[in-house]
Write a protein that holds these residues in place. Sequence first.
Motif, PDB file in Angstrom:
ATOM      1  N   ALA A  77      37.296 -41.572   0.392  1.00  0.00           N
ATOM      2  CA  ALA A  77      37.388 -40.133   0.634  1.00  0.00           C
ATOM      3  C   ALA A  77      38.684 -39.569   0.076  1.00  0.00           C
ATOM      4  CB  ALA A  77      37.279 -39.858   2.134  1.00  0.00           C
ATOM      5  N   GLU A  78      39.766 -40.306   0.244  1.00  0.00           N
ATOM      6  CA  GLU A  78      41.055 -39.860  -0.282  1.00  0.00           C
ATOM      7  C   GLU A  78      41.036 -39.837  -1.811  1.00  0.00           C
ATOM      8  OE1 GLU A  78      43.635 -42.670   1.562  1.00  0.00           O
ATOM      9  OE2 GLU A  78      43.885 -41.479   3.397  1.00  0.00           O
ATOM     10  N   ALA A  79      40.297 -40.775  -2.432  1.00  0.00           N
ATOM     11  CA  ALA A  79      40.228 -40.825  -3.894  1.00  0.00           C
ATOM     12  C   ALA A  79      39.395 -39.676  -4.459  1.00  0.00           C
ATOM     13  CB  ALA A  79      39.636 -42.163  -4.335  1.00  0.00           C
ATOM     14  N   ILE A  80      38.294 -39.323  -3.755  1.00  0.00           N
ATOM     15  CA  ILE A  80      37.400 -38.282  -4.247  1.00  0.00           C
ATOM     16  C   ILE A  80      37.960 -36.887  -3.997  1.00  0.00           C
ATOM     17  CG2 ILE A  80      35.105 -37.239  -3.977  1.00  0.00           C
ATOM     18  CD1 ILE A  80      34.034 -39.963  -3.269  1.00  0.00           C
ATOM     19  N   TYR A  81      38.606 -36.702  -2.856  1.00  0.00           N
ATOM     20  CA  TYR A  81      39.059 -35.368  -2.455  1.00  0.00           C
ATOM     21  C   TYR A  81      40.578 -35.345  -2.288  1.00  0.00           C
ATOM     22  CZ  TYR A  81      34.096 -35.000  -1.401  1.00  0.00           C
ATOM     23  OH  TYR A  81      32.727 -35.018  -1.488  1.00  0.00           O
ATOM     24  N   PRO A  82      41.345 -35.631  -3.351  1.00  0.00           N
ATOM     25  CA  PRO A  82      42.809 -35.710  -3.209  1.00  0.00           C
ATOM     26  C   PRO A  82      43.456 -34.386  -2.860  1.00  0.00           C
ATOM     27  CG  PRO A  82      42.168 -35.762  -5.519  1.00  0.00           C
ATOM     28  CD  PRO A  82      40.898 -35.866  -4.727  1.00  0.00           C
ATOM     29  N   ALA A 102      27.708 -42.123  15.937  1.00  0.00           N
ATOM     30  CA  ALA A 102      29.099 -42.255  15.514  1.00  0.00           C
ATOM     31  C   ALA A 102      29.643 -40.855  15.340  1.00  0.00           C
ATOM     32  CB  ALA A 102      29.206 -43.047  14.211  1.00  0.00           C
ATOM     33  N   PHE A 103      30.957 -40.721  15.272  1.00  0.00           N
ATOM     34  CA  PHE A 103      31.567 -39.404  15.090  1.00  0.00           C
ATOM     35  C   PHE A 103      32.953 -39.578  14.500  1.00  0.00           C
ATOM     36  CE2 PHE A 103      32.363 -40.953  19.361  1.00  0.00           C
ATOM     37  CZ  PHE A 103      33.729 -40.805  19.512  1.00  0.00           C
ATOM     38  N   ALA A 104      33.427 -38.529  13.854  1.00  0.00           N
ATOM     39  CA  ALA A 104      34.803 -38.480  13.356  1.00  0.00           C
ATOM     40  C   ALA A 104      35.384 -37.141  13.769  1.00  0.00           C
ATOM     41  CB  ALA A 104      34.848 -38.636  11.840  1.00  0.00           C
ATOM     42  N   LEU A 105      36.650 -37.143  14.161  1.00  0.00           N
ATOM     43  CA  LEU A 105      37.285 -35.948  14.705  1.00  0.00           C
ATOM     44  C   LEU A 105      38.500 -35.542  13.879  1.00  0.00           C
ATOM     45  CD1 LEU A 105      37.256 -36.832  18.518  1.00  0.00           C
ATOM     46  CD2 LEU A 105      35.608 -35.450  17.250  1.00  0.00           C
ATOM     47  N   PRO A 106      38.838 -34.254  13.881  1.00  0.00           N
ATOM     48  CA  PRO A 106      40.076 -33.813  13.224  1.00  0.00           C
ATOM     49  C   PRO A 106      41.265 -34.599  13.770  1.00  0.00           C
ATOM     50  CG  PRO A 106      38.769 -31.929  13.947  1.00  0.00           C
ATOM     51  CD  PRO A 106      38.117 -33.146  14.530  1.00  0.00           C
ATOM     52  N   HIS A 132      29.192 -39.988   6.298  1.00  0.00           N
ATOM     53  CA  HIS A 132      28.661 -38.696   6.756  1.00  0.00           C
ATOM     54  C   HIS A 132      29.612 -38.043   7.762  1.00  0.00           C
ATOM     55  CE1 HIS A 132      25.470 -35.944   8.374  1.00  0.00           C
ATOM     56  NE2 HIS A 132      26.141 -36.152   9.496  1.00  0.00           N
ATOM     57  N   GLU A 133      30.083 -38.819   8.730  1.00  0.00           N
ATOM     58  CA  GLU A 133      30.958 -38.260   9.770  1.00  0.00           C
ATOM     59  C   GLU A 133      32.312 -37.853   9.198  1.00  0.00           C
ATOM     60  OE1 GLU A 133      29.855 -37.427  12.627  1.00  0.00           O
ATOM     61  OE2 GLU A 133      27.912 -38.375  12.307  1.00  0.00           O
ATOM     62  N   VAL A 134      32.857 -38.643   8.285  1.00  0.00           N
ATOM     63  CA  VAL A 134      34.115 -38.257   7.626  1.00  0.00           C
ATOM     64  C   VAL A 134      33.891 -36.993   6.798  1.00  0.00           C
ATOM     65  CG1 VAL A 134      35.798 -38.964   5.870  1.00  0.00           C
ATOM     66  CG2 VAL A 134      35.134 -40.563   7.676  1.00  0.00           C
ATOM     67  N   GLY A 135      32.692 -36.850   6.227  1.00  0.00           N
ATOM     68  CA  GLY A 135      32.358 -35.627   5.503  1.00  0.00           C
ATOM     69  C   GLY A 135      32.467 -34.390   6.376  1.00  0.00           C
ATOM     70  N   HIS A 136      32.026 -34.506   7.638  1.00  0.00           N
ATOM     71  CA  HIS A 136      32.172 -33.377   8.572  1.00  0.00           C
ATOM     72  C   HIS A 136      33.641 -32.971   8.714  1.00  0.00           C
ATOM     73  CE1 HIS A 136      28.162 -32.697  10.071  1.00  0.00           C
ATOM     74  NE2 HIS A 136      28.000 -33.909  10.553  1.00  0.00           N
ATOM     75  N   VAL A 137      34.529 -33.963   8.813  1.00  0.00           N
ATOM     76  CA  VAL A 137      35.961 -33.670   8.969  1.00  0.00           C
ATOM     77  C   VAL A 137      36.529 -33.073   7.688  1.00  0.00           C
ATOM     78  CG1 VAL A 137      38.238 -34.675   9.401  1.00  0.00           C
ATOM     79  CG2 VAL A 137      36.270 -35.449  10.735  1.00  0.00           C
ATOM     80  N   LEU A 138      36.196 -33.675   6.541  1.00  0.00           N
ATOM     81  CA  LEU A 138      36.688 -33.179   5.261  1.00  0.00           C
ATOM     82  C   LEU A 138      36.290 -31.726   5.017  1.00  0.00           C
ATOM     83  CD1 LEU A 138      36.018 -36.164   2.836  1.00  0.00           C
ATOM     84  CD2 LEU A 138      38.197 -35.005   3.109  1.00  0.00           C
ATOM     85  N   ALA A 139      35.067 -31.387   5.419  1.00  0.00           N
ATOM     86  CA  ALA A 139      34.558 -30.033   5.186  1.00  0.00           C
ATOM     87  C   ALA A 139      34.925 -29.071   6.308  1.00  0.00           C
ATOM     88  CB  ALA A 139      33.040 -30.075   5.013  1.00  0.00           C
ATOM     89  N   ASP A 197      25.788 -35.035   4.574  1.00  0.00           N
ATOM     90  CA  ASP A 197      24.958 -36.078   3.968  1.00  0.00           C
ATOM     91  C   ASP A 197      25.350 -36.314   2.514  1.00  0.00           C
ATOM     92  OD1 ASP A 197      23.397 -36.809   6.109  1.00  0.00           O
ATOM     93  OD2 ASP A 197      21.663 -35.595   5.546  1.00  0.00           O
ATOM     94  N   LEU A 198      25.461 -35.238   1.735  1.00  0.00           N
ATOM     95  CA  LEU A 198      25.748 -35.370   0.306  1.00  0.00           C
ATOM     96  C   LEU A 198      27.180 -35.839   0.064  1.00  0.00           C
ATOM     97  CD1 LEU A 198      23.844 -32.273  -1.109  1.00  0.00           C
ATOM     98  CD2 LEU A 198      23.106 -34.659  -1.009  1.00  0.00           C
ATOM     99  N   MET A 199      28.117 -35.339   0.874  1.00  0.00           N
ATOM    100  CA  MET A 199      29.492 -35.817   0.753  1.00  0.00           C
ATOM    101  C   MET A 199      29.578 -37.290   1.128  1.00  0.00           C
ATOM    102  SD  MET A 199      31.657 -32.557   2.226  1.00  0.00           S
ATOM    103  CE  MET A 199      33.240 -33.389   2.019  1.00  0.00           C
ATOM    104  N   GLY A 200      28.894 -37.658   2.209  1.00  0.00           N
ATOM    105  CA  GLY A 200      28.903 -39.051   2.641  1.00  0.00           C
ATOM    106  C   GLY A 200      28.302 -39.983   1.613  1.00  0.00           C
ATOM    107  N   LEU A 201      27.258 -39.518   0.915  1.00  0.00           N
ATOM    108  CA  LEU A 201      26.629 -40.325  -0.130  1.00  0.00           C
ATOM    109  C   LEU A 201      27.626 -40.614  -1.254  1.00  0.00           C
ATOM    110  CD1 LEU A 201      23.787 -41.483  -0.972  1.00  0.00           C
ATOM    111  CD2 LEU A 201      23.540 -39.403  -2.351  1.00  0.00           C
TER     112      LEU A 201
END
Length: 267
Positions: A77-82, A102-106, A132-139, A197-201
């Motif tokens: 995630a850090e590599a794709i969205y620096p 599962a879940f990811a939080l700010p 997918h869950e990290v995508g929620h946080v990133l977005a 979903d798409l970010m997680g993929l």
Amino acid sequence: MHPRFLLRLLVILPLALLTACDETPTGRSQLALVPENMMAQMGEDAFDQLRRDQPVSRDAAINRQVQCVAQEIVAAAEAIYPADTLPEAWEVVVFEEPSPNAFALPGGRIGVHTGLLQVADTPDQLAAVIGHEVGHVLADHGNERLTQQLGIKAGMLVVGLLGEGDLGQQQLMQALGLGAQLGISLPFSRAHEEEADLMGLAIMAQAGFDPQESVALWQNMAALGGGQPPEFLSTHPANRTRIAALEQAMEEAVASYRTVRPANCSG
């Protein structure tokens, strides 16, 4: 939610509304106005509550696998969205909980239920969920939803339709996507789910996990869930719709996967 904390949010929100909308990493317009340090603190508080309320798994093999997958996903995630602000460090906890979730939080907190490992048959499928869950946080999906909730409730406060005490912890937990963990029925919106979903993929492919396993995961979920309600009755995409969207983006994800070293989180 503490009254002074709430007051700060209600003061900030109208002022922030004067600024332009932001964009998510996929380019979707977004209104997410709660300061990031506040979101991180709320994520930390919510995670601490869950850790008090739910037992933590002590199974060494399970923890090793989950930690390995999460580390690979975060690095990708850090590599794709620096350009996006990510937490400096992530805490990963496996909860003894039979529901497949599962879940990811700010603020950098990831929780995985042991029940998920009964549905995610491989590390690649687990990576699809964590990505997918990290995508929620990133977005900034939690921020976006909390902004919407506070905007509505601030307006009601102004016209005297809502007491300050009605703005509480439940709304916060809903915004952070912790409905299933705390018995609150408010999932992320369909747009949020599809974006995650798409970010997680993309993230799982960059991390070296086979993106085709994301389809297998949702097929497992569909089999577990049995008959779903009609899609228009739910904010979550129906499993077949979700799978179709993933398959549409699969060619690019597979091409990315073939350029990286395969992840090894099997043992």
